[in-house]
Design a protein around this motif. Sequence first.
Motif, PDB file in Angstrom:
ATOM      1  N   PRO A  11       0.798  -1.223   0.000  1.00 39.05           N
ATOM      2  CA  PRO A  11       0.000   0.000   0.000  1.00 39.05           C
ATOM      3  C   PRO A  11       0.833   1.278   0.000  1.00 39.05           C
ATOM      4  N   THR A  12       0.178   2.369  -0.361  1.00 38.61           N
ATOM      5  CA  THR A  12       0.731   3.703  -0.135  1.00 38.61           C
ATOM      6  C   THR A  12       0.350   4.102   1.285  1.00 38.61           C
ATOM      7  N   ILE A  13       1.353   4.394   2.113  1.00 42.86           N
ATOM      8  CA  ILE A  13       1.099   4.539   3.554  1.00 42.86           C
ATOM      9  C   ILE A  13       0.819   6.001   3.935  1.00 42.86           C
ATOM     10  N   TYR A  14      -0.402   6.433   3.569  1.00 45.08           N
ATOM     11  CA  TYR A  14      -0.876   7.760   3.956  1.00 45.08           C
ATOM     12  C   TYR A  14      -2.139   7.676   4.803  1.00 45.08           C
ATOM     13  N   ASN A  15      -2.632   6.441   5.005  1.00 44.28           N
ATOM     14  CA  ASN A  15      -3.857   6.222   5.776  1.00 44.28           C
ATOM     15  C   ASN A  15      -3.851   4.775   6.244  1.00 44.28           C
ATOM     16  N   TYR A  16      -4.832   4.404   7.078  1.00 47.68           N
ATOM     17  CA  TYR A  16      -5.001   2.998   7.433  1.00 47.68           C
ATOM     18  C   TYR A  16      -5.354   2.203   6.178  1.00 47.68           C
ATOM     19  N   ILE A  17      -4.904   0.966   6.103  1.00 43.25           N
ATOM     20  CA  ILE A  17      -5.241   0.147   4.939  1.00 43.25           C
ATOM     21  C   ILE A  17      -6.738  -0.137   4.920  1.00 43.25           C
ATOM     22  N   HIS A  18      -7.299  -0.188   3.725  1.00 40.47           N
ATOM     23  CA  HIS A  18      -8.715  -0.507   3.591  1.00 40.47           C
ATOM     24  C   HIS A  18      -8.888  -1.990   3.287  1.00 40.47           C
ATOM     25  N   ILE A  19     -10.132  -2.411   3.211  1.00 37.50           N
ATOM     26  CA  ILE A  19     -10.417  -3.836   3.070  1.00 37.50           C
ATOM     27  C   ILE A  19      -9.901  -4.383   1.735  1.00 37.50           C
ATOM     28  N   ASP A  71       6.205   5.139   0.273  1.00 31.26           N
ATOM     29  CA  ASP A  71       6.252   6.133   1.346  1.00 31.26           C
ATOM     30  C   ASP A  71       6.662   7.516   0.860  1.00 31.26           C
ATOM     31  N   VAL A  72       6.635   7.717  -0.462  1.00 30.83           N
ATOM     32  CA  VAL A  72       6.782   9.060  -1.016  1.00 30.83           C
ATOM     33  C   VAL A  72       5.829   9.143  -2.206  1.00 30.83           C
ATOM     34  N   MET A  99       7.615  11.985   6.347  1.00 31.06           N
ATOM     35  CA  MET A  99       8.028  10.744   7.003  1.00 31.06           C
ATOM     36  C   MET A  99       7.254  10.492   8.287  1.00 31.06           C
ATOM     37  N   THR A 100       6.752  11.543   8.915  1.00 29.03           N
ATOM     38  CA  THR A 100       5.892  11.346  10.091  1.00 29.03           C
ATOM     39  C   THR A 100       4.623  10.611   9.688  1.00 29.03           C
ATOM     40  N   ILE A 101       4.037  11.032   8.561  1.00 29.16           N
ATOM     41  CA  ILE A 101       2.836  10.350   8.050  1.00 29.16           C
ATOM     42  C   ILE A 101       3.171   8.917   7.652  1.00 29.16           C
ATOM     43  N   ALA A 102       4.237   8.754   6.894  1.00 27.28           N
ATOM     44  CA  ALA A 102       4.596   7.417   6.411  1.00 27.28           C
ATOM     45  C   ALA A 102       4.901   6.465   7.558  1.00 27.28           C
ATOM     46  N   ASN A 103       5.656   6.922   8.540  1.00 26.85           N
ATOM     47  CA  ASN A 103       6.005   6.063   9.675  1.00 26.85           C
ATOM     48  C   ASN A 103       4.770   5.675  10.488  1.00 26.85           C
ATOM     49  N   ARG A 104       3.872   6.642  10.654  1.00 25.38           N
ATOM     50  CA  ARG A 104       2.649   6.376  11.424  1.00 25.38           C
ATOM     51  C   ARG A 104       1.844   5.252  10.789  1.00 25.38           C
ATOM     52  N   TYR A 105       1.676   5.311   9.474  1.00 28.24           N
ATOM     53  CA  TYR A 105       0.806   4.321   8.828  1.00 28.24           C
ATOM     54  C   TYR A 105       1.546   3.037   8.452  1.00 28.24           C
ATOM     55  N   ARG A 145      10.326  -6.249   3.320  1.00 24.73           N
ATOM     56  CA  ARG A 145       9.297  -5.218   3.166  1.00 24.73           C
ATOM     57  C   ARG A 145      10.038  -3.892   2.989  1.00 24.73           C
ATOM     58  N   SER A 146      10.258  -3.507   1.760  1.00 23.04           N
ATOM     59  CA  SER A 146      11.071  -2.335   1.460  1.00 23.04           C
ATOM     60  C   SER A 146      10.202  -1.101   1.271  1.00 23.04           C
ATOM     61  N   ARG A 147      10.757   0.039   1.645  1.00 25.52           N
ATOM     62  CA  ARG A 147      10.096   1.316   1.411  1.00 25.52           C
ATOM     63  C   ARG A 147      10.783   2.011   0.238  1.00 25.52           C
ATOM     64  N   ALA A 148      10.024   2.821  -0.484  1.00 21.71           N
ATOM     65  CA  ALA A 148      10.596   3.521  -1.635  1.00 21.71           C
ATOM     66  C   ALA A 148      11.813   4.345  -1.229  1.00 21.71           C
ATOM     67  N   THR A 149      11.747   4.963  -0.053  1.00 25.43           N
ATOM     68  CA  THR A 149      12.860   5.806   0.387  1.00 25.43           C
ATOM     69  C   THR A 149      14.097   4.993   0.757  1.00 25.43           C
ATOM     70  N   ASP A 150      13.953   3.677   0.883  1.00 21.79           N
ATOM     71  CA  ASP A 150      15.120   2.817   1.148  1.00 21.79           C
ATOM     72  C   ASP A 150      15.986   2.627  -0.093  1.00 21.79           C
ATOM     73  N   VAL A 151      15.403   2.863  -1.270  1.00 19.72           N
ATOM     74  CA  VAL A 151      16.102   2.492  -2.508  1.00 19.72           C
ATOM     75  C   VAL A 151      16.280   3.686  -3.458  1.00 19.72           C
ATOM     76  N   ILE A 152      16.320   4.889  -2.918  1.00 21.03           N
ATOM     77  CA  ILE A 152      16.464   6.068  -3.770  1.00 21.03           C
ATOM     78  C   ILE A 152      17.733   6.014  -4.626  1.00 21.03           C
TER      79      ILE A 152
END
Length: 469
Positions: free
Chosen positions: A30-38, A69-70, A86-92, A111-118
């Motif tokens: 998912p894109t981590i800007y909110n709680y995951i949906h069903i 996460d970006v 990153m506060t938003i991304a880390n939270r979700y 489980r990689s984040r986009a910012t891990d592989v810039i």
Amino acid sequence: MIHVYNTLTREKEIFKPITPGKINMYVCGPTIYNYIHIGNARSAIAFDVVRRYFEYRGYDVNYVSNFTDVDDKIIKRAREQGVDEMTIANRYADAFHQDTLPLNIKPATVRSRATDVIPDIILFVGDLIKKGYAYESEGDVYFRAKRFKGYGILAHQDLAEMEANAAGRLDDIELTRKEDPIDFAVWKASHSKDEISWQSPWGKGRPGWHIECSVMAQKYLADTIDIHGGGIDLAFPHHTNEIAQSEARTGKTFVNYWMHNGFVNVNDEKMSKSLGNFTTVHDMLANYDDPMAIRYLLSTTQYRRSINYSDDTLEQARVALDRIRTAYRNLSFRMETAVNGRDQAVDRVIEERISDFEAAMDDDFNTPNALASIFELVTIANTLAESQQIYLETTQHLLHTIAKLMSVFGIENLSVASNLTKEQDELLKLRHLARETRDFEASDRLRQNLHQLGIVVEDTPQGQRWHRD
């Protein structure tokens, strides 16, 4: 042999891994800007079942998934809340782990984040430019879609139609920056000092959405991987663009088997915020006391089929799961009275049902037919639980088989009454003790208390049993 429906060919194909006994599998996260949906949960669970069945069959599965996460949505949410991205991304990201744990979704190998592989993304984009597949325009970098032979084949869409649709979605500024409306961004220039960005050969910016998955798949798996999964809505443009940029860079086939799960409807309507039926897993878990019933609903529908989520379908799932749990628990109670030996006739039926289960799952993970085989085992368990004499080895084999097959669906600990409240569980234990000590007055009182809480208790020659009212 396992057969898999390949979205690319629109056919079921015999699954042949690149390396015998091993599977490289990538599934979009998912894109981590909110709680995951069903819908996010459905995809995660569907491919968790696929992974679990491959492991049941003896494969070593290297399972990689991502967090975006970006992204524009994260940037917008951060500005709305007056915090950094990153506060938003880390939270979700934390919320994702908290919400998937009760659903028993196995953690990804990576489980990689986009910012891990810039740095890897910048190198990837640079390679595309060198090969002539991408070009820089005012700090943005776009992929020349038409230069890639077969662009759009995954989604089975006409190129001219895609071009017309793309032009209709673009504003005049973006149209002037692109050589062709269908070209897509692999790097996006930063237009604000407050916006998250990284320095690159094309100026400050951030990755386009599609590029991260190609980079992660190649970095953590291989240039060519066995399986790529995700929701059917990702076939175009996301997975279409992944194929183009990945194969343009390597000159190799990117994915051998493309697998896509179906949609989730809510109360027979497409889920959307505008309809007011947007359902997050976080809210579902807060309002429902049996996460495994949610898991059961989402895992026992064949992955390519759509699912209708409603209070009624969730309750039907809970009732069905309770049937399995009750049968397993009741037969477990009989173990104390089982005699040594085997019932060869029952053993043969168990083996037949295992074969039926495997035949169903081998057929593109046909979970409904596989589940039918489990329910036939449940019927046998209920029959044995009421028999005057049962055999220890056969009973153990049956219980082990039911547990093992249900674990493919991610539903475990069948003997634990996890769907009971703490109060219900304690009262059942107290009533069992009252029956053991022949305190029938207390036993009757506790039976009434349990009935008021929705639990019906029955006394049988084989011991106390219970089910929901």
